[in-house]
Design an enzyme around this catalytic site. Structure first.
Site, PDB file in Angstrom:
ATOM      1  N   LYS A 175      -2.592  15.510  -6.048  1.00  0.00           N
ATOM      2  CA  LYS A 175      -1.728  15.369  -7.232  1.00  0.00           C
ATOM      3  C   LYS A 175      -2.555  15.503  -8.521  1.00  0.00           C
ATOM      4  O   LYS A 175      -2.216  16.266  -9.409  1.00  0.00           O
ATOM      5  CB  LYS A 175      -1.011  14.008  -7.213  1.00  0.00           C
ATOM      6  N   ARG A 177     -14.336  11.748  -2.351  1.00  0.00           N
ATOM      7  CA  ARG A 177     -13.986  11.949  -3.770  1.00  0.00           C
ATOM      8  C   ARG A 177     -14.877  11.110  -4.682  1.00  0.00           C
ATOM      9  O   ARG A 177     -15.201   9.959  -4.387  1.00  0.00           O
ATOM     10  CB  ARG A 177     -12.525  11.556  -4.000  1.00  0.00           C
ATOM     11  N   ARG A 187      -3.498   2.136   1.516  1.00  0.00           N
ATOM     12  CA  ARG A 187      -2.706   3.000   0.628  1.00  0.00           C
ATOM     13  C   ARG A 187      -1.807   3.941   1.445  1.00  0.00           C
ATOM     14  O   ARG A 187      -0.694   4.251   1.026  1.00  0.00           O
ATOM     15  CB  ARG A 187      -3.639   3.800  -0.290  1.00  0.00           C
ATOM     16  N   ARG A 207       6.877   5.666  -7.384  1.00  0.00           N
ATOM     17  CA  ARG A 207       6.290   5.448  -6.068  1.00  0.00           C
ATOM     18  C   ARG A 207       7.180   4.578  -5.190  1.00  0.00           C
ATOM     19  O   ARG A 207       6.831   4.301  -4.044  1.00  0.00           O
ATOM     20  CB  ARG A 207       4.939   4.758  -6.223  1.00  0.00           C
TER      21      ARG A 207
HETATM   22  P1  AMP Z   1      -3.418   6.880  -8.103  1.00  0.00           P
HETATM   23  O1  AMP Z   1      -4.537   7.224  -9.018  1.00  0.00           O
HETATM   24  O2  AMP Z   1      -2.111   7.527  -8.487  1.00  0.00           O
HETATM   25  O3  AMP Z   1      -3.769   7.077  -6.652  1.00  0.00           O
HETATM   26  O4  AMP Z   1      -3.159   5.302  -8.285  1.00  0.00           O
HETATM   27  C1  AMP Z   1      -4.162   4.362  -7.984  1.00  0.00           C
HETATM   28  C2  AMP Z   1      -3.518   3.005  -7.740  1.00  0.00           C
HETATM   29  O5  AMP Z   1      -2.822   2.561  -8.917  1.00  0.00           O
HETATM   30  C3  AMP Z   1      -2.464   2.992  -6.644  1.00  0.00           C
HETATM   31  O6  AMP Z   1      -3.037   2.858  -5.335  1.00  0.00           O
HETATM   32  C4  AMP Z   1      -1.637   1.756  -7.041  1.00  0.00           C
HETATM   33  O7  AMP Z   1      -2.317   0.571  -6.699  1.00  0.00           O
HETATM   34  C5  AMP Z   1      -1.630   1.855  -8.563  1.00  0.00           C
HETATM   35  N1  AMP Z   1      -0.482   2.652  -9.002  1.00  0.00           N
HETATM   36  C6  AMP Z   1      -0.505   3.925  -9.523  1.00  0.00           C
HETATM   37  N2  AMP Z   1       0.751   4.345  -9.792  1.00  0.00           N
HETATM   38  C7  AMP Z   1       1.583   3.331  -9.433  1.00  0.00           C
HETATM   39  C8  AMP Z   1       2.989   3.179  -9.444  1.00  0.00           C
HETATM   40  N3  AMP Z   1       3.809   4.157  -9.841  1.00  0.00           N
HETATM   41  N4  AMP Z   1       3.497   1.986  -9.013  1.00  0.00           N
HETATM   42  C9  AMP Z   1       2.691   0.990  -8.607  1.00  0.00           C
HETATM   43  N5  AMP Z   1       1.353   1.087  -8.538  1.00  0.00           N
HETATM   44  C10 AMP Z   1       0.795   2.252  -8.948  1.00  0.00           C
END
Ligand code: AMP
Length: 221
Positions: free
Chosen positions: A13, A125, A169, A86
Protein backbone atom coordinates in the site's frame (compact mmCIF):
# COMPACT_ATOMS: atom_id res chain seq x y z
CA UNK A 1 -10.62 11.28 -7.69
CA UNK A 2 -10.70 9.74 -4.19
CA UNK A 3 -9.82 6.18 -3.46
CA UNK A 4 -8.96 3.69 -0.74
CA UNK A 5 -6.02 1.29 -0.87
CA UNK A 6 -6.93 -1.91 0.92
CA UNK A 7 -4.74 -4.92 1.64
CA UNK A 8 -2.85 -6.95 4.22
CA UNK A 9 0.06 -5.32 6.01
CA UNK A 10 2.95 -5.56 3.53
CA UNK A 11 0.67 -5.78 0.49
CA UNK A 12 2.46 -2.75 -0.98
CA UNK A 13 0.00 0.00 0.00
CA UNK A 14 2.69 2.48 1.05
CA UNK A 15 4.90 1.80 -1.99
CA UNK A 16 2.15 2.30 -4.56
CA UNK A 17 1.07 5.48 -2.76
CA UNK A 18 4.57 6.89 -3.35
CA UNK A 19 3.77 6.61 -7.10
CA UNK A 20 0.30 8.14 -6.72
CA UNK A 21 1.68 11.14 -4.85
CA UNK A 22 3.32 12.17 -8.14
CA UNK A 23 -0.23 12.86 -9.47
CA UNK A 24 -1.00 15.52 -6.87
CA UNK A 25 -3.17 13.17 -4.86
CA UNK A 26 -2.95 13.68 -1.12
CA UNK A 27 -1.61 10.58 0.59
CA UNK A 28 -3.57 10.09 3.78
CA UNK A 29 -1.92 7.28 5.72
CA UNK A 30 -3.25 6.76 9.24
CA UNK A 31 -0.15 4.66 10.01
CA UNK A 32 2.10 7.61 9.03
CA UNK A 33 -0.04 10.01 11.06
CA UNK A 34 0.29 7.80 14.13
CA UNK A 35 4.06 7.37 13.62
CA UNK A 36 4.50 11.17 13.48
CA UNK A 37 2.52 11.52 16.70
CA UNK A 38 4.62 8.80 18.34
CA UNK A 39 7.84 10.55 17.25
CA UNK A 40 6.66 13.84 18.76
CA UNK A 41 5.60 12.00 21.95
CA UNK A 42 2.18 13.66 21.92
CA UNK A 43 -0.69 12.34 24.02
CA UNK A 44 -2.22 10.82 20.87
CA UNK A 45 1.17 9.27 20.01
CA UNK A 46 1.49 7.61 23.42
CA UNK A 47 -2.03 6.23 23.18
CA UNK A 48 -1.54 4.99 19.59
CA UNK A 49 1.80 3.38 20.42
CA UNK A 50 0.26 1.28 23.18
CA UNK A 51 -1.77 -0.47 20.44
CA UNK A 52 0.59 -0.29 17.48
CA UNK A 53 3.64 -1.92 19.04
CA UNK A 54 1.56 -5.03 19.81
CA UNK A 55 0.17 -5.13 16.26
CA UNK A 56 -3.35 -4.09 17.37
CA UNK A 57 -5.59 -1.42 15.88
CA UNK A 58 -5.94 2.03 17.42
CA UNK A 59 -9.59 2.43 18.56
CA UNK A 60 -12.08 3.43 15.85
CA UNK A 61 -13.28 6.65 17.59
CA UNK A 62 -9.71 8.00 17.73
CA UNK A 63 -8.93 7.10 14.11
CA UNK A 64 -12.28 8.29 12.71
CA UNK A 65 -11.92 11.69 14.43
CA UNK A 66 -8.48 12.26 12.87
CA UNK A 67 -9.77 11.59 9.35
CA UNK A 68 -12.95 13.59 9.87
CA UNK A 69 -10.93 16.64 10.98
CA UNK A 70 -8.66 16.44 7.90
CA UNK A 71 -11.62 16.09 5.49
CA UNK A 72 -13.60 18.91 7.09
CA UNK A 73 -10.57 21.22 6.87
CA UNK A 74 -9.79 20.31 3.22
CA UNK A 75 -12.89 18.89 1.52
CA UNK A 76 -11.84 19.83 -2.01
CA UNK A 77 -8.66 17.81 -2.36
CA UNK A 78 -8.13 14.42 -4.04
CA UNK A 79 -7.27 11.78 -1.45
CA UNK A 80 -5.71 8.33 -1.41
CA UNK A 81 -6.72 6.70 1.86
CA UNK A 82 -3.91 4.32 2.78
CA UNK A 83 -4.62 1.94 5.67
CA UNK A 84 -7.95 3.61 6.39
CA UNK A 85 -10.63 2.32 6.77
CA UNK A 86 -9.53 -0.87 8.51
CA UNK A 87 -12.85 -1.89 10.12
CA UNK A 88 -16.50 -1.83 9.07
CA UNK A 89 -17.10 0.88 11.66
CA UNK A 90 -14.40 3.04 10.02
CA UNK A 91 -15.82 2.41 6.53
CA UNK A 92 -19.25 3.55 7.72
CA UNK A 93 -17.76 6.64 9.39
CA UNK A 94 -15.81 7.49 6.22
CA UNK A 95 -18.96 7.15 4.11
CA UNK A 96 -20.94 9.40 6.43
CA UNK A 97 -18.20 12.04 6.61
CA UNK A 98 -17.75 12.03 2.83
CA UNK A 99 -21.53 12.15 2.20
CA UNK A 100 -21.87 15.08 4.63
CA UNK A 101 -19.19 16.96 2.69
CA UNK A 102 -20.47 15.93 -0.77
CA UNK A 103 -17.29 13.99 -1.57
CA UNK A 104 -17.47 10.76 -3.59
CA UNK A 105 -15.34 7.64 -3.16
CA UNK A 106 -14.38 6.47 -6.69
CA UNK A 107 -12.73 3.11 -6.09
CA UNK A 108 -11.25 0.73 -3.53
CA UNK A 109 -8.06 -0.88 -4.77
CA UNK A 110 -7.64 -4.25 -3.08
CA UNK A 111 -4.03 -5.49 -3.22
CA UNK A 112 -3.98 -9.28 -3.00
CA UNK A 113 -0.90 -11.05 -1.57
CA UNK A 114 -0.38 -14.32 0.32
CA UNK A 115 0.86 -14.51 3.93
CA UNK A 116 4.34 -15.88 3.06
CA UNK A 117 5.05 -12.86 0.89
CA UNK A 118 3.79 -10.53 3.64
CA UNK A 119 6.17 -12.07 6.17
CA UNK A 120 9.10 -11.97 3.72
CA UNK A 121 8.43 -8.33 2.79
CA UNK A 122 7.78 -6.98 6.28
CA UNK A 123 10.66 -8.72 8.02
CA UNK A 124 13.06 -7.28 5.42
CA UNK A 125 11.44 -3.81 5.34
CA UNK A 126 13.37 -0.80 6.63
CA UNK A 127 11.98 2.75 6.81
CA UNK A 128 13.39 6.23 7.22
CA UNK A 129 12.46 7.57 10.66
CA UNK A 130 12.28 11.13 9.27
CA UNK A 131 10.58 11.02 5.83
CA UNK A 132 9.07 7.51 5.80
CA UNK A 133 10.97 6.40 2.63
CA UNK A 134 10.78 2.62 2.29
CA UNK A 135 13.79 0.29 1.77
CA UNK A 136 14.31 -3.46 2.08
CA UNK A 137 17.30 -5.64 2.83
CA UNK A 138 16.59 -7.94 -0.15
CA UNK A 139 17.04 -5.57 -3.07
CA UNK A 140 16.69 -1.94 -2.05
CA UNK A 141 19.22 -0.86 0.56
CA UNK A 142 20.11 2.81 1.08
CA UNK A 143 23.45 3.76 -0.52
CA UNK A 144 24.99 4.31 2.92
CA UNK A 145 23.89 1.70 5.47
CA UNK A 146 21.32 3.11 7.93
CA UNK A 147 21.12 6.52 6.21
CA UNK A 148 18.17 7.60 4.04
CA UNK A 149 19.09 8.45 0.42
CA UNK A 150 16.32 11.06 0.25
CA UNK A 151 16.71 13.06 3.46
CA UNK A 152 19.72 11.70 5.39
CA UNK A 153 17.44 10.47 8.21
CA UNK A 154 18.04 7.27 10.18
CA UNK A 155 16.80 4.08 8.46
CA UNK A 156 15.30 1.65 10.97
CA UNK A 157 13.16 -1.50 11.39
CA UNK A 158 9.65 -0.56 12.53
CA UNK A 159 8.75 -2.03 15.94
CA UNK A 160 5.65 -3.58 14.40
CA UNK A 161 7.72 -5.28 11.67
CA UNK A 162 9.10 -7.75 14.26
CA UNK A 163 7.84 -11.28 13.55
CA UNK A 164 5.41 -11.57 16.52
CA UNK A 165 3.80 -8.23 15.67
CA UNK A 166 3.58 -9.21 11.97
CA UNK A 167 1.65 -12.38 12.90
CA UNK A 168 -0.70 -10.39 15.13
CA UNK A 169 -1.25 -7.82 12.37
CA UNK A 170 -2.21 -10.63 9.96
CA UNK A 171 -4.74 -11.94 12.54
CA UNK A 172 -6.14 -8.46 12.97
CA UNK A 173 -6.37 -8.05 9.19
CA UNK A 174 -8.25 -11.36 8.78
CA UNK A 175 -10.68 -10.66 11.62
CA UNK A 176 -11.32 -6.93 11.26
CA UNK A 177 -10.19 -5.65 7.86
CA UNK A 178 -10.92 -8.51 5.41
CA UNK A 179 -14.72 -8.08 5.89
CA UNK A 180 -14.30 -4.71 4.13
CA UNK A 181 -13.79 -6.56 0.84
CA UNK A 182 -17.42 -7.75 0.87
CA UNK A 183 -18.59 -4.40 2.16
CA UNK A 184 -17.00 -2.60 -0.81
CA UNK A 185 -18.04 -5.30 -3.32
CA UNK A 186 -21.62 -4.47 -2.31
CA UNK A 187 -20.88 -0.78 -2.82
CA UNK A 188 -19.62 -1.64 -6.34
CA UNK A 189 -16.23 -0.10 -5.62
CA UNK A 190 -13.74 -2.96 -5.32
CA UNK A 191 -10.90 -3.38 -7.83
CA UNK A 192 -8.76 -6.49 -7.17
CA UNK A 193 -5.08 -6.22 -8.12
CA UNK A 194 -2.14 -8.64 -7.77
CA UNK A 195 -0.02 -7.12 -4.97
CA UNK A 196 2.94 -9.41 -5.73
CA UNK A 197 3.78 -7.30 -8.82
CA UNK A 198 6.63 -4.87 -8.43
CA UNK A 199 5.62 -1.30 -7.65
CA UNK A 200 5.94 0.20 -11.12
CA UNK A 201 4.01 -2.66 -12.80
CA UNK A 202 1.41 -2.52 -10.04
CA UNK A 203 0.98 1.22 -10.50
CA UNK A 204 0.48 0.77 -14.26
CA UNK A 205 -2.14 -1.95 -13.77
CA UNK A 206 -4.01 0.19 -11.23
CA UNK A 207 -3.91 3.30 -13.46
CA UNK A 208 -5.19 1.27 -16.44
CA UNK A 209 -8.08 -0.05 -14.30
CA UNK A 210 -8.89 3.40 -12.95
CA UNK A 211 -8.92 4.92 -16.43
CA UNK A 212 -11.16 2.13 -17.76
CA UNK A 213 -13.51 2.74 -14.84
CA UNK A 214 -13.54 6.48 -15.55
CA UNK A 215 -14.32 6.01 -19.25
CA UNK A 216 -17.03 3.46 -18.38
CA UNK A 217 -18.72 5.83 -15.97
CA UNK A 218 -18.56 8.75 -18.43
CA UNK A 219 -20.03 6.59 -21.23
CA UNK A 220 -22.91 5.83 -18.85
CA UNK A 221 -23.79 9.50 -18.49
P1 AMP B 1 0.33 0.87 8.65
O1 AMP B 1 1.52 1.74 8.49
O2 AMP B 1 -0.84 1.28 7.80
O3 AMP B 1 0.67 -0.60 8.51
O4 AMP B 1 -0.17 1.06 10.17
C1 AMP B 1 0.66 0.74 11.26
C2 AMP B 1 -0.20 0.52 12.49
O5 AMP B 1 -0.92 1.72 12.82
C3 AMP B 1 -1.27 -0.54 12.34
O6 AMP B 1 -0.77 -1.87 12.56
C4 AMP B 1 -2.28 -0.12 13.42
O7 AMP B 1 -1.80 -0.47 14.70
C5 AMP B 1 -2.22 1.40 13.32
N1 AMP B 1 -3.21 1.87 12.35
C6 AMP B 1 -2.97 2.39 11.10
N2 AMP B 1 -4.13 2.69 10.48
C7 AMP B 1 -5.13 2.36 11.35
C8 AMP B 1 -6.54 2.42 11.28
N3 AMP B 1 -7.18 2.83 10.18
N4 AMP B 1 -7.24 2.01 12.37
C9 AMP B 1 -6.62 1.58 13.48
N5 AMP B 1 -5.29 1.47 13.60
C10 AMP B 1 -4.54 1.86 12.54
Amino acid sequence: MNFVILGKPGAGKGSICEEFKKNNLIHLSTGDIFRREIASQSELGLLANSYIRKGNLVPDEVTNDIIKKILVENPNKDYIFDGYPRTINQAQALKKNMDDLGIELDAVINLIVDDDLVIERLSSRRVCKECGAIYNTRNHNPKVEGVCDKCGGEVITRADDKIEAIKERLNVYNNQTAPLIDYYIKEGLIMNVDGSLDTIDLYQVVMKNLNERKSLSSSNL
